[in-house]
Design a protein around this motif. Sequence first.
Motif, mmCIF file in Angstrom:
data_model
loop_
_atom_site.group_PDB
_atom_site.id
_atom_site.type_symbol
_atom_site.label_atom_id
_atom_site.label_comp_id
_atom_site.label_asym_id
_atom_site.label_seq_id
_atom_site.Cartn_x
_atom_site.Cartn_y
_atom_site.Cartn_z
ATOM 1 N N VAL A 1 15.594 -30.377 24.511
ATOM 2 C CA VAL A 1 15.628 -31.841 25.825
ATOM 3 C C VAL A 1 14.236 -32.952 25.129
ATOM 4 O O VAL A 1 14.458 -32.913 23.680
ATOM 5 C CB VAL A 1 13.788 -31.242 26.572
ATOM 6 C CG1 VAL A 1 14.516 -29.683 27.098
ATOM 7 C CG2 VAL A 1 12.998 -30.414 25.627
ATOM 8 N N ALA A 2 14.046 -33.847 25.831
ATOM 9 C CA ALA A 2 13.974 -34.889 25.105
ATOM 10 C C ALA A 2 12.752 -35.290 25.363
ATOM 11 O O ALA A 2 12.556 -35.495 27.012
ATOM 12 C CB ALA A 2 14.777 -36.095 24.299
ATOM 13 N N VAL A 3 11.442 -36.171 24.463
ATOM 14 C CA VAL A 3 10.577 -36.049 24.664
ATOM 15 C C VAL A 3 11.028 -38.157 24.999
ATOM 16 O O VAL A 3 10.365 -38.438 23.062
ATOM 17 C CB VAL A 3 8.627 -36.266 24.601
ATOM 18 C CG1 VAL A 3 8.858 -37.339 25.582
ATOM 19 C CG2 VAL A 3 8.829 -33.975 24.883
ATOM 20 N N PRO A 4 11.504 -38.974 25.080
ATOM 21 C CA PRO A 4 11.466 -40.430 24.829
ATOM 22 C C PRO A 4 10.411 -41.265 24.469
ATOM 23 O O PRO A 4 9.254 -41.122 24.538
ATOM 24 C CB PRO A 4 11.718 -41.135 25.528
ATOM 25 C CG PRO A 4 12.549 -40.740 26.940
ATOM 26 C CD PRO A 4 11.141 -38.860 26.899
ATOM 27 N N ARG A 5 10.495 -42.047 23.634
ATOM 28 C CA ARG A 5 9.385 -42.507 22.933
ATOM 29 C C ARG A 5 8.579 -43.336 24.335
ATOM 30 O O ARG A 5 7.620 -43.740 24.578
ATOM 31 C CB ARG A 5 9.772 -44.170 22.070
ATOM 32 C CG ARG A 5 8.963 -45.011 21.019
ATOM 33 C CD ARG A 5 9.396 -46.095 20.735
ATOM 34 N NE ARG A 5 9.906 -46.364 20.581
ATOM 35 C CZ ARG A 5 9.872 -45.837 19.006
ATOM 36 N NH1 ARG A 5 8.992 -46.772 18.540
ATOM 37 N NH2 ARG A 5 11.557 -46.285 17.914
ATOM 38 N N ALA A 6 9.377 -43.839 25.128
ATOM 39 C CA ALA A 6 8.520 -44.689 26.321
ATOM 40 C C ALA A 6 6.903 -43.793 26.339
ATOM 41 O O ALA A 6 6.391 -43.759 27.420
ATOM 42 C CB ALA A 6 9.395 -45.449 27.264
ATOM 43 N N GLN A 7 7.997 -41.986 27.299
ATOM 44 C CA GLN A 7 7.195 -41.034 27.745
ATOM 45 C C GLN A 7 5.543 -41.135 26.538
ATOM 46 O O GLN A 7 4.782 -40.986 27.145
ATOM 47 C CB GLN A 7 7.713 -39.851 27.785
ATOM 48 C CG GLN A 7 6.862 -38.860 28.034
ATOM 49 C CD GLN A 7 6.879 -39.261 29.515
ATOM 50 O OE1 GLN A 7 7.555 -39.309 30.789
ATOM 51 N NE2 GLN A 7 5.338 -38.899 29.568
ATOM 52 N N LEU A 8 6.642 -40.769 26.130
ATOM 53 C CA LEU A 8 4.795 -40.658 24.627
ATOM 54 C C LEU A 8 4.169 -42.054 24.364
ATOM 55 O O LEU A 8 2.596 -41.607 24.695
ATOM 56 C CB LEU A 8 5.711 -40.683 23.046
ATOM 57 C CG LEU A 8 6.646 -39.856 23.047
ATOM 58 C CD1 LEU A 8 6.797 -39.533 21.093
ATOM 59 C CD2 LEU A 8 5.485 -38.386 23.149
#
Length: 572
Positions: A558-565
Amino acid sequence: MTRIRILERSVAVRIAAGEVVERPASVVKELVENALDAGARTVTVDVEGAGLRLIRVSDDGGGIAAEDVALAFQRFATSKITRLEDLDSVRSYGFRGEALPSIAAVAHVTLTTRVPDAPVAVRAVVVGGSVQSVEPHGAPPGTTVEVRHLFHTTPARLKFLKSPAREQALIAEAVLNAALAAPHVAFRLAFDGRTPAVWPRTSLADRAAGALGARDAAEVIEVQAALPGGLARGWLQHPQYHRPSRTAQHVFVNGRPVHHATLRRAVEQGFAQLLPVGRFPAFVLFLDVDPALVDVNVHPRKLEVRFRDDGRLFGVVAGAVRRALLTSPLIRQITPGVVPAAPASAAGPLPEPAPVELSPGLPALELAAREAAGAYPRLAEPRLPTLRPVGQVLGTYIVAEGPDGLYLVDQHAAHERVLFERLRAARVRGGVASQVLAMPLPVDVTPGELSLIAGYRDQLAQLGYDVEPFGTGTALLRAVPAVAPDGRCDDLLRRAIAALAGEGTGEDPLDRLAIATACHVAIRAGDRLTHEAMATLLADLAAAEDPYTCFHGRPTIVAVPRAQLERWFLRT
Ligand code: ADP
Ligand code: MG
């Protein structure tokens, strides 16, 4: 506008007659289809009392000539075909001339219509199936049909209806199906005067995406395939949004919604191993084929079609779906407002996976042959970005950094996937490397297990096992696949035998054997990994053909994109 004629009896009797008015939704379907046949650009549906009090369908189509209005309520009166041969090329929804008379027989109907060049509309009032009056009326071009007191004279029918909520849902489904088939037409549907659902005119891609719950076509996966005598076009919802039932599966053949088990299974086959067991993909599939190659007349309500060559169709559709899925990025993203459906197994221990349903029309061997022939593409390009391991949490998940954010990898699921693909590739090349045990290992087995070992010797050998019966209750294990770590070889053999006995995912015993082997041999949750081991696993996963899921349909990454961070830390 083509004039209405009564079909010759010889033609009429050859068309499968059917009860077209079963429930309110069938009335809505017939009236909306008539509007589409009339070339409407806008169709408005108003429903009151779940369709029993009122169904009103208005369109801005070509209308009916005043002289023909009464004729439209006679059986077998249609403007759409005249000869039996026309059936082979029929592109309109209607052709039987049955809907209006059947509806009028069980309800009060008024039909208001105006052809574009008429100075004024006419309104026909029809009671008990007979036309009471046809009189001039003020109305814009187009047609409005109002159906009141449905089934009031046939109370027995009322008993067969489901709850009002269910009947409303069926009406909504009928309108949705029409909307999917006609994206260039705007639709509006209101129940009891409440805020209507609206479908503005749009492209087929966007309408299909909307029906799947996506914002637009960019959020779904498009698939196309050439068929014998036609073309298939579809839109697939990402595998992470799987559903508990098949309600979000829409299949159309030449613009008609149909039930076609083979086609649904073909798409599901394309999703094989990408979804958790017991969950279903959401998709819209349109087939456009030469009408001469399909029989739309199989079922009186025209929901079923027959193709000349079902088996071929299955293979083409399943292969195209698979290709589309494998060539689009499928990493689950943690983004606000979008919560991926949890696999059935998310909480608690993994259930024993149930067999994936394969069509009887597609033997596993044929699948393997097509795979070998490259029908399912082997991808030279890595499917994942380059990932740098940062560490491990809970002894189970690898934390990694990628070019656009944070990634979490389930080490067991990922390793399972890598091993499975290796075993499969080695098998296709001619055999899996084995390691000979220092000492042949006797393993206690039942007589049933012994006969499986004898019966599947070839398959076992292909996967790197060397095992033979040794007396009545023992098998002698001489070699195991080279990927197996030392130790626990008796457990490994037992898993392998259970897989041959039919346990686990997959139709083909070789696949089951490979899956069981990969599952047993893979790194476990709880295994501590060195930095190098993590880096190797991430690189291997990136090179996998399907790096996104293990073969039980659970995600590997699963990914947590930069925008979400940035959103989390209020940096935007
Ligand atoms: P079918 O659709 O099979 O021809 P129907 O009973 O549904 O039979 O309709 C009979 C005829 O009435 C149609 O062939 C068409 O000419 C005319 N008709 C029905 N509804 C409409 C409409 N909304 N706009 C224009 N013509 C219509
Ligand atoms: Mg009709």
